[in-house]
Design an enzyme around this catalytic site. Structure first.
Site, PDB file in Angstrom:
ATOM      1  N   TRP A 149      -0.381   8.216   3.633  1.00  0.00           N
ATOM      2  CA  TRP A 149      -1.699   8.794   3.876  1.00  0.00           C
ATOM      3  C   TRP A 149      -1.677  10.288   3.529  1.00  0.00           C
ATOM      4  CZ3 TRP A 149       0.495   5.093   7.056  1.00  0.00           C
ATOM      5  CH2 TRP A 149      -0.212   3.885   7.141  1.00  0.00           C
ATOM      6  N   HIS A 174      -7.563   7.321   8.369  1.00  0.00           N
ATOM      7  CA  HIS A 174      -7.990   5.925   8.521  1.00  0.00           C
ATOM      8  C   HIS A 174      -8.695   5.790   9.875  1.00  0.00           C
ATOM      9  CE1 HIS A 174      -3.593   4.985  10.106  1.00  0.00           C
ATOM     10  NE2 HIS A 174      -4.082   6.098  10.601  1.00  0.00           N
ATOM     11  N   ARG A 200      -8.992  11.407   2.530  1.00  0.00           N
ATOM     12  CA  ARG A 200      -7.630  11.458   1.988  1.00  0.00           C
ATOM     13  C   ARG A 200      -7.530  12.445   0.839  1.00  0.00           C
ATOM     14  NH1 ARG A 200      -5.403   5.275   2.311  1.00  0.00           N
ATOM     15  NH2 ARG A 200      -6.185   4.963   4.420  1.00  0.00           N
ATOM     16  N   GLN A 214     -14.217   3.260   6.195  1.00  0.00           N
ATOM     17  CA  GLN A 214     -13.418   2.106   6.598  1.00  0.00           C
ATOM     18  C   GLN A 214     -14.080   1.419   7.779  1.00  0.00           C
ATOM     19  OE1 GLN A 214      -9.343   3.130   7.539  1.00  0.00           O
ATOM     20  NE2 GLN A 214      -8.718   2.937   5.400  1.00  0.00           N
ATOM     21  N   VAL A 257       1.727  -2.504  12.553  1.00  0.00           N
ATOM     22  CA  VAL A 257       1.582  -3.962  12.677  1.00  0.00           C
ATOM     23  C   VAL A 257       2.898  -4.649  12.302  1.00  0.00           C
ATOM     24  CG1 VAL A 257      -0.909  -4.166  12.300  1.00  0.00           C
ATOM     25  CG2 VAL A 257       0.623  -4.102  10.328  1.00  0.00           C
ATOM     26  N   ALA A 300      -5.112  -6.522  14.163  1.00  0.00           N
ATOM     27  CA  ALA A 300      -5.917  -5.361  13.754  1.00  0.00           C
ATOM     28  C   ALA A 300      -6.123  -5.453  12.252  1.00  0.00           C
ATOM     29  CB  ALA A 300      -5.197  -4.069  14.102  1.00  0.00           C
TER      30      ALA A 300
HETATM   31  C1  FA5 Z   1      -5.036   1.686   6.165  1.00  0.00           C
HETATM   32  O1  FA5 Z   1      -5.711   2.691   6.121  1.00  0.00           O
HETATM   33  C2  FA5 Z   1      -4.705   1.010   7.462  1.00  0.00           C
HETATM   34  N1  FA5 Z   1      -5.155   1.808   8.557  1.00  0.00           N
HETATM   35  C3  FA5 Z   1      -5.344  -0.385   7.484  1.00  0.00           C
HETATM   36  C4  FA5 Z   1      -4.855  -1.246   8.600  1.00  0.00           C
HETATM   37  C5  FA5 Z   1      -5.558  -1.288   9.790  1.00  0.00           C
HETATM   38  C6  FA5 Z   1      -3.667  -1.998   8.446  1.00  0.00           C
HETATM   39  C7  FA5 Z   1      -5.122  -2.088  10.831  1.00  0.00           C
HETATM   40  C8  FA5 Z   1      -3.227  -2.777   9.478  1.00  0.00           C
HETATM   41  C9  FA5 Z   1      -3.953  -2.829  10.654  1.00  0.00           C
HETATM   42  P1  FA5 Z   1      -4.922   1.426   3.563  1.00  0.00           P
HETATM   43  O2  FA5 Z   1      -4.449   2.795   3.280  1.00  0.00           O
HETATM   44  O3  FA5 Z   1      -4.378   0.359   2.708  1.00  0.00           O
HETATM   45  O4  FA5 Z   1      -4.612   1.041   5.067  1.00  0.00           O
HETATM   46  O5  FA5 Z   1      -6.518   1.405   3.498  1.00  0.00           O
HETATM   47  C10 FA5 Z   1      -7.255   0.287   3.903  1.00  0.00           C
HETATM   48  C11 FA5 Z   1      -8.375  -0.016   2.915  1.00  0.00           C
HETATM   49  O6  FA5 Z   1      -9.168   1.142   2.742  1.00  0.00           O
HETATM   50  C12 FA5 Z   1      -7.862  -0.352   1.534  1.00  0.00           C
HETATM   51  O7  FA5 Z   1      -7.568  -1.722   1.451  1.00  0.00           O
HETATM   52  C13 FA5 Z   1      -9.041   0.018   0.680  1.00  0.00           C
HETATM   53  O8  FA5 Z   1     -10.001  -1.010   0.688  1.00  0.00           O
HETATM   54  C14 FA5 Z   1      -9.616   1.206   1.397  1.00  0.00           C
HETATM   55  N2  FA5 Z   1      -9.158   2.479   0.810  1.00  0.00           N
HETATM   56  C15 FA5 Z   1      -7.963   3.090   0.937  1.00  0.00           C
HETATM   57  N3  FA5 Z   1      -7.914   4.248   0.266  1.00  0.00           N
HETATM   58  C16 FA5 Z   1      -9.115   4.380  -0.333  1.00  0.00           C
HETATM   59  C17 FA5 Z   1      -9.708   5.382  -1.169  1.00  0.00           C
HETATM   60  N4  FA5 Z   1      -9.072   6.497  -1.517  1.00  0.00           N
HETATM   61  N5  FA5 Z   1     -10.987   5.185  -1.596  1.00  0.00           N
HETATM   62  C18 FA5 Z   1     -11.666   4.082  -1.224  1.00  0.00           C
HETATM   63  N6  FA5 Z   1     -11.188   3.120  -0.420  1.00  0.00           N
HETATM   64  C19 FA5 Z   1      -9.911   3.257   0.014  1.00  0.00           C
END
Ligand code: FA5
Length: 332
Positions: A149, A174, A200, A214, A257, A300
């Site tokens: 992140w 997130h 981010r 999100q 998780v 989650a």
């Molecule tokens: C997370 O942020 C975790 N908090 C998700 C999670 C929650 C996992 C609970 C387990 C349990 P990740 O970085 O992969 O994970 O982001 C989750 C989703 O947010 C991605 O699958 C994507 O759909 C979206 N996302 C991530 N980064 C971006 C971005 N820069 N722009 C747009 N959408 C994004």
């Protein structure tokens, strides 16, 4: 007739003239080349003695300029009045209506669907602290997973919060910190949904923004399993897309998780787009919120709202959502 009398008369006539034609009549009466009252005086100057010429000449010429100006102004006044005239038979101007942003539509649809299956909708802060965004989610400061992140850190220092170190401020990367905040103040069983804005510090491309949305889900109870997660999420997809889409679960890693999965949806062109991360809540997370880890379990998930909107509306580039271009938003 003397100059002063002509001036008074002419001024009254100009004041009373109520259209361009009447102004022309006044002009001809006083300044007409052939028989205008003032013109006649100006013409007769040549027969006057030098002394009379001095007396009348200057005044008559000044009056000529003055009357021309007055008539000119009056014509201007009349033409603007005419513009303001209300024509009730003219067709009305179309009033441009505002539009809800596509992400607002999607946000509402997601809230409605999850409310209908008994999820409670909760809100959380966008300005977070290090403890809730990372440490309590099993991501300590020296953990390499922090690199997953890219973070916007805030310069302002936080204070010690009792004996718990909350660390530095940041813009939440997130919506997962709301898992911690909710469990700190509520007892299971429950199921919540947390839609919200996330940030981010990363390079943008067609599917990545520095600011996006999100939706976090969390369900905790004595016997919640991954099968419950699959049922909830597949029910949601069916309702949200209104048709069966092809999707796949991939094993994945998130420190909060165990086990962890990611879910991709197949786009019309055949490519896969990652839409969420998910898994069973890690026992260290339950420890952080002082739940008895042997008595509860939960799932989650965190999905990208923008990505779901892109799939639903067939939008090829996430940056269009933030372009501020009315031609884009008008279509929804
Ligand atoms: C997370 O942020 C975790 N908090 C998700 C999670 C929650 C996992 C609970 C387990 C349990 P990740 O970085 O992969 O994970 O982001 C989750 C989703 O947010 C991605 O699958 C994507 O759909 C979206 N996302 C991530 N980064 C971006 C971005 N820069 N722009 C747009 N959408 C994004």
């Amino acid at each position: 007739m003397d100059i002063e009398t002509i001036r008074e008369k002419a001024k009254n006539d100009i004041r009373d003239a109520n259209d361009a034609q009447a102004c022309e009549v006044v002009r001809v009466r006083y300044l007409g080349r052939k028989d205008g009252e003032l013109t006649n005086i100006l013409k007769s100057l040549k027969d006057m003695s030098l002394e009379e010429k001095r007396k009348f000449g200057v005044g008559a010429n000044e009056l000529k300029i003055e009357l021309n100006e007055l008539i000119e102004n009056k014509l201007k006044e009349l033409s603007t009045k005419k513009e303001r005239h209300l024509d009730v038979t003219k067709p009305g101007k179309k009033v441009a209506l505002g539009h809800l942003h596509p992400l607002t539509h999607i946000d509402k649809q997601i809230r409605d669907i999850f409310s209908s299956i008994n999820f409670t909708i909760v809100d959380g802060p966008e300005l977070e602290d290090e403890y809730h965004n990372f440490d309590a989610l099993n991501i300590p400061a020296d953990h390499p997973a922090r690199d997953m992140w890219d973070t916007f850190w805030i310069k302002q220092k936080t204070k010690e919060d009792g004996n718990k170190h909350i660390g530095k401020f940041l813009m939440r990367t997130h919506t997962s910190p709301m898992q911690i905040r909710y469990m700190e103040t509520h007892k299971p069983p429950f199921q919540i949904l947390v839609p919200g804005r996330t940030f981010r510090y990363e390079a943008t491309d067609a599917s990545h923004e520095i600011n996006f949305y999100q939706v976090e889900g969390l369900m905790v109870g004595p016997d919640v399993t991954l099968a419950n997660f699959k049922f909830v999420i597949e029910t949601f997809f069916k309702k949200f897309f209104g048709k069966e889409l092809e999707f796949r679960y991939r094993p994945s890693y998130f420190p909060f998780v165990e086990p962890g999965v990611e879910l991709d949806i197949r786009l019309p062109g055949g490519k896969w787009l990652e839409v969420m991360g998910a898994g069973m809540v890690h026992r260290n997370v339950f420890d952080a919120v002082k739940y008895e880890r042997r008595e509860v379990q939960g799932f989650a998930f965190g999905m990208g709202l923008d990505r779901l909107a892109m799939i639903k509306y067939g939008i090829p580039d996430i940056r269009l959502f933030y372009s501020g271009d009315a031609r884009f938003t008008e279509q929804f």
